[in-house]
Design an enzyme around this catalytic site. Structure first.
Site: not given
Ligand code: ZN
Ligand code: CA
Length: 433
Positions: A253, A264, A273
């Site tokens: 996070e 991905w 990404d």
């Molecule tokens: Zn995530």
């Protein structure tokens, strides 16, 4: 994605699958879409900021950056009120993962040697609170909410989860979000079932972002209480038995918070990404450590690398995650040097000693002497350099009024910089007539 839990909603609420929100382990992408619906164009602006960060060369590639952190523990049942030792351990784990000091880097397959990266980012619990008082960097709030996720998520979306960030709604207000990384720890289970582990806000720096208002996402990271530390007595079970936890939900996070996306690209092989050296993948690997997969053909330094289950930004099991790539490391450093620069630059939240002293230099321009007056704060050393960076003078500073004899200096521009206990405090330009 956890279709299982969408089904659970259906049974419980009688609402059809078509009306179900995507509910999955990490909901950062959905959080962005939520904000985009409220503030049209937001998702585009996040993408623009991402490109900006990616295309801005990092100023320093080696210096360690330290981010002050406050953990807000918002608890209902006592087991959610995590002990200090769990938070302290999480900080250690973050410092391993973001400093490539985690012992399990040795498990990374050799394929990824060419892309492995070290963000050189460290974390410390805040020692000074926003009012300038000493703090442990941990707040504890007892709430009457048994969970911050309930059926009203279906209509209110993230507004329900966001209540953990609001004192008036059973949560805890953030500390200054420019100066502290706020991490809320709470319970987001639903009908006793855990499915959502966390979400984070990406860097915004956007003019249309309603900072600190309840209308938008409030900046920071939220994690499910069982995911913190590797010494957490609460078992994490998402319906299929105990999952080994190594604090990497928080790592993941914070990766989002510092600008990273899922490896991905939240889509098939046509999506990625936005980072050049992360191997693309067809879909996330859900809690597995399958090292035989190579779902997308990619070309990274001329090589088609396998799916990188070792990457913290995958959905692989925490036990097989151990690495960021160079591209990811540089992106996060760029975000810290730009969109989130107040976290690291002269940040009073870091340490009391890091507070930039209030000082003045006069006269400036000067002739044969310069006086430096320190009004508050501490400085024990100064140096004067010419504009080429050549060291001209260095002096110990022992008093709040310090005189420098400058009669021997030639006309021109000089940079005087100040230090305390070896730490750089800042610098000023001075000019000799
Ligand atoms: Zn995530
Ligand atoms: Ca591949």
């Amino acid at each position: 994605m956890k279709k299982l839990y969408l089904l659970l909603f259906t049974v419980w609420s009688g609402i059809s699958i078509a009306q179900m929100p995507d509910v999955e382990r990490c909901m950062t992408p959905q959080a962005i879409l939520h904000q985009d619906a409220k503030t049209p164009g937001y998702a585009d602006l996040v993408r623009e900021q991402f490109e900006l960060a990616k295309n801005t060369p990092v100023m320093k590639s080696d210096e360690e950056y330290v981010i002050p952190v406050v953990f807000h523990i918002v608890w209902n049942s006592p087991q959610e009120n995590l002990a200090d030792s769990i938070i302290h351990r999480q900080i250690e784990l973050l410092n391993q993962d973001f400093g490539r000091k985690n012992p399990d880097t040795i498990n990374m397959r050799e394929d990824f040697d060419i892309v492995k990266g070290n963000p050189r980012i460290q974390f410390k619990l805040a020692t000074i609170d926003p009012d300038g008082n000493p703090t442990t960097g941990i707040t504890r709030t007892q709430t009457n909410k048994t969970s911050f996720f309930d059926l009203s998520f279906l209509t209110a979306g993230f507004d329900v989860l966001e209540e953990v960030k609001q004192t008036d709604n059973g949560g805890m207000d953030p500390w200054n979000q420019e100066r502290y990384l706020n991490i809320w720890v709470c319970n987001m289970s639903f009908l006793g079932q855990t499915f959502l582990l966390g979400y984070a806000t990406p860097p915004d720096g956007l003019p249309n972002w309603p900072q600190g208002t309840t209308d938008g996402l409030s900046d920071g990271v939220v994690v499910q209480y069982q995911t913190v530390g590797d010494n957490n007595p609460n078992m994490l079970d998402m319906g299929q038995g105990a999952i080994e936890v190594k604090g990497r939900t928080v790592t993941h996070e914070i990766g989002h918070y510092l600008g990273l996306r899922h490896i991905w690209g939240d889509g098939d092989c046509a999506e990625d990404d936005g980072i050049d050296d992360t191997p693309n993948a067809d879909d996330q690997s859900n809690f597995d450590c399958d090292d035989t997969k190579n779902t997308c053909v990619d070309d990274i330094f001329g090589i088609d690398l396998p799916d990188m289950i070792e990457n913290y930004m995958d959905y692989s099991a925490e036990t097989c995650q151990n690495s960021f790539t160079k591209g990811q490391a540089m992106l996060m450093r760029s975000v810290l040097e730009n969109q989130r620069e107040k976290l690291i630059n002269n940040n009073p939240a870091n340490t009391a000693e890091a507070v930039l002293p209030d000082f003045s230099i006069y006269p400036n321009p000067f002739d044969n002497d310069v006086t430096i007056s320190i009004k508050n704060g501490k400085m024990d050393y100064l140096e004067v350099r010419d504009i080429t960076g050549k060291l001209i003078m260095e002096e110990k500073v022992t008093q709040d009024i310090h005189h420098i004899n400058t009669s021997h200096l030639q006309k021109g521009v000089y940079i005087v910089s100040f230090k305390n206990s070896g730490q750089q405090l800042g610098s000023r330009k001075i000019v000799k007539h």
